[in-house]
Motif scaffolding. Structure first.
Motif, PDB file in Angstrom:
ATOM      1  N   ASN A   1      17.708   5.619 -21.580  1.00 11.67           N
ATOM      2  CA  ASN A   1      17.560   4.345 -20.872  1.00 11.67           C
ATOM      3  C   ASN A   1      18.023   4.455 -19.426  1.00 11.67           C
ATOM      4  O   ASN A   1      17.524   3.749 -18.550  1.00 11.67           O
ATOM      5  CB  ASN A   1      18.345   3.248 -21.593  1.00 11.67           C
ATOM      6  CG  ASN A   1      17.710   2.876 -22.921  1.00 11.67           C
ATOM      7  OD1 ASN A   1      16.526   3.095 -23.136  1.00 11.67           O
ATOM      8  ND2 ASN A   1      18.510   2.331 -23.820  1.00 11.67           N
TER       9      ASN A   1
ATOM     10  N   ASN B   1      12.833   1.506 -19.403  1.00  9.88           N
ATOM     11  CA  ASN B   1      12.617   1.119 -20.793  1.00  9.88           C
ATOM     12  C   ASN B   1      11.145   0.764 -21.002  1.00  9.88           C
ATOM     13  O   ASN B   1      10.665  -0.282 -20.550  1.00  9.88           O
ATOM     14  CB  ASN B   1      13.510  -0.066 -21.163  1.00  9.88           C
ATOM     15  CG  ASN B   1      13.557  -0.304 -22.651  1.00  9.88           C
ATOM     16  OD1 ASN B   1      12.698   0.156 -23.395  1.00  9.88           O
ATOM     17  ND2 ASN B   1      14.576  -1.017 -23.101  1.00  9.88           N
TER      18      ASN B   1
ATOM     19  N   ARG C   1      20.026   7.585 -26.829  1.00 12.54           N
ATOM     20  CA  ARG C   1      19.226   6.432 -26.411  1.00 12.54           C
ATOM     21  C   ARG C   1      19.725   5.886 -25.071  1.00 12.54           C
ATOM     22  O   ARG C   1      18.921   5.540 -24.190  1.00 12.54           O
ATOM     23  CB  ARG C   1      19.282   5.351 -27.486  1.00 12.54           C
ATOM     24  CG  ARG C   1      18.369   4.167 -27.180  1.00 12.54           C
ATOM     25  CD  ARG C   1      18.486   3.093 -28.229  1.00 12.54           C
ATOM     26  NE  ARG C   1      18.034   3.562 -29.539  1.00 12.54           N
ATOM     27  CZ  ARG C   1      18.840   3.746 -30.576  1.00 12.54           C
ATOM     28  NH1 ARG C   1      20.131   3.517 -30.469  1.00 12.54           N
ATOM     29  NH2 ARG C   1      18.349   4.161 -31.738  1.00 12.54           N
TER      30      ARG C   1
END
Length: 591
Positions: free
Chosen positions: A276, A281, A272
């Motif tokens: 990002n 995002n 994740r």
């Protein structure tokens, strides 16, 4: 020949690995050391897996005794070679590789690792003379060389291109070894209690189906896997030994489960975080669009743009990804990725390489969706664009008529960022540029170019001259205005110089005023001090003179010369000459 070889290896053209090999010193950052660590994982895993297996499963030990003895002593030979390599492995001290053999030997001998390595190679095989040769447990001291495994796995993790996959694989490997050990101990406990004594232990080996060597190992491994994963129904224990074994296994199973969950959670978190960093995002943008009641058409265009980034793995935040690296490495990476693209721009051809290396760090990747305008006619140009991939059309004001199509390697907007004097367009866009499909571009802003060119004045003049030539060919360069602007620039330069000189004079004047004020304060302090001293001297009484047996009395004008001389001598004998010189004896001074 040896002398020639030594001179050859010490020459600057000799590769560093050959130099290390010739000198007998191993650089821990070189490829040879990394490959050797990978090779050393083989004997380490061999001892960790096979010794316990041969100890608990006697059939495996007796059926392949010759193979095991051969592999045992090959592993010992590799351990001995590993100790020799450790004696020759350099280390960094203040950033410099230490190559002194005596110093390396002394450092290794004093380390705790040497003690473990030495204990792991003790000839415990001589205990075969006391016990049976089918007792491989005497080689248990080989486990002490396990510290080398941690270093090898850490090096492999730093070099692999898929660190998350490697972490999961390493965890599964540890779990496999743990289940293997537990299976061996389970079979040993079953033999101690008695095979087939109850439902919990291994079934009676007298039955042909449970007598084979492979069936024994696979059954025990399956039983241990059921305990650790807690996914199967294992038979209930009947004896105290069985209860203790199950309690220990269940506690270990809890730790194994926690390790699996923790590692998988870390991998997901890393993935994740990677997304990002690589991509913006999308969740935050979607929440913002919903809260601001943006139209569905515009929201769909934003979603399509994000989808294009994720599907094609396009990165728009390269600078944020590479910012943790040193500037030199950032430059080298950017040069290898973007320099061929930047070199295609006409105004940057034949420029200094150092200038281009500075500019590649300023390039910003941008992705445009189909039908999106990159720039419109009349807009003030703040950046230039280089097409990396895709096609863009030069269209009319109606947005339909196409004058030209730009493809990979083309560029536009380079004149607007140079701010050339006499440009009739006034640094405004002269055409409409629209993306036909999904297009990848690099943008270079005017501010970034100005910062870089401030350090390369010759290149700045060269680029401005190229820009003037292009504007002249296009017929949008006003030479008279350029001359007027040149005169204006000269006047501005003179005004700037006068302002600079005025600032310098004001600074000097302020310094002189501060010095004058300081001198006045010092002078006033000295005057006040002198006034105080004069006041003190005016208030002092007359000097009292007298001696023992003669009485004391005040000095008056009727004192005879002989009495004056004797009094003066007595005063001289009673006061310190140093105080006379220093002026502290004011009564004598008044006298």
């Amino acid at each position: 020949r040896l002398k020639d070889l030594r001179l050859k290896t010490n020459s600057p053209e000799t590769p560093w690995p050959l130099l290390c090999l010739t000198e007998g010193i191993i650089d821990p950052s070189e490829e040879f050391y990394y490959v050797w660590l990978q090779v050393m994982t083989i004997p380490i895993f061999y001892n960790a897996v096979i010794i316990i297996c041969r100890t608990c499963f006697e059939q495996i030990q007796m059926n392949f005794l010759g193979v095991w003895l051969t592999l045992d002593y090959l592993a010992d030979l590799m351990f001995a070679a590993d100790m020799v390599i450790k004696f020759r492995t350099g280390y960094l001290e203040q950033g410099i590789l230490i190559q002194d053999k005596a110093q390396l030997k002394k450092r290794y001998l004093r380390s705790f690792i040497f003690k473990l390595d030495l204990c792991s190679l003790l000839p415990t095989d001589l205990l075969y003379l006391c016990f049976d040769i089918n007792t491989p447990l005497v080689r248990v001291n080989r486990f002490l060389h396990m510290t080398r495994l941690g270093e090898a796995l850490d090096r492999m993790e730093t070099r692999t291109s898929y660190p998350n996959t490697f972490r999961i694989s390493k965890l599964m490997l540890y779990i496999f070894v743990l289940i293997h050990w537990n299976a061996c101990l389970y079979f040993a406990l079953s033999k101690y209690i008695g095979l087939g004594a109850d439902r919990w232990v291994y079934p009676n080996a007298s039955r042909p189906v449970f007598n084979s060597m492979r069936r024994q190992y696979f059954y025990c491994f399956w039983f241990s896997a059921q305990i650790f994963t807690t996914v199967g129904d294992t038979p209930l224990p009947d004896r105290e030994e069985e209860y203790l074994f199950m309690i220990a296994d269940l506690l270990i199973a809890v730790l194994v489960f926690a390790s699996i969950v923790g590692n998988v959670g870390n991998v997901i978190t890393n993935l994740r975080d990677r997304d990002n960093v690589f991509f913006p995002n999308h969740e935050l943008v979607k929440v913002y669009l919903r809260s601001r009641h943006i139209s569905k058409d515009l929201r769909k265009r934003v979603s399509d743009w994000y989808q294009h980034l994720y599907i094609n793995k396009k990165i728009t935040r390269e600078n944020e990804i590479l910012k943790q690296l040193p500037v030199q490495l950032q430059t080298e990476i950017a040069v290898s990725v973007h320099l061929p693209t930047l070199s295609k721009v006409t105004i940057f051809q034949n420029c200094e390489k150092s200038l281009l290396e500075e500019l590649v760090l300023k390039l910003t990747p941008q992705v445009y969706s189909p039908g999106e305008y990159v720039c419109k006619k009349g807009d003030v140009g703040h950046e230039m664009y280089i097409i990396k991939e895709g096609k863009l059309a030069v269209v009319a004001d109606d947005g339909v008529t196409q004058y030209a199509v730009l493809s990979d390697g083309n560029f536009f907007g380079e004149i607007s960022i140079l701010n050339i004097k006499g440009n009739k367009s006034g640094n405004r866009r002269t055409a409409n540029i629209r993306s036909i499909g999904h297009s990848d571009l690099f943008s270079l802003s005017k501010e970034d170019l100005s910062v870089v060119l401030s350090e390369f004045p010759v290149a700045k003049q060269h680029l401005e001259e190229k820009g003037r030539q292009i504007l002249t060919k296009m017929g949008i360069l006003d030479e008279s205005a350029e001359g007027q602007q040149t005169e204006t620039e000269k006047v501005e330069i003179k005004l700037d110089r006068l302002e600079s000189n005025l600032d310098t004079l004001q600074t000097k004047l302020a310094r002189l005023m501060s010095e004058l004020e300081s001198s006045n304060r010092k002078m006033q302090g000295r005057v006040e001090l002198l006034e105080l001293e004069v006041d003190e001297m005016d208030q002092l009484p007359l000097v009292e003179l007298g001696g023992e047996g003669e009485g004391d009395g005040e000095l008056d004008g009727n004192l005879e010369p002989s009495g004056l001389a004797s009094t003066y001598g007595r005063i001289i004998s009673e006061y310190n000459p140093k105080s006379l010189v220093g002026g502290t004896c004011k009564r004598l001074w008044l006298f």
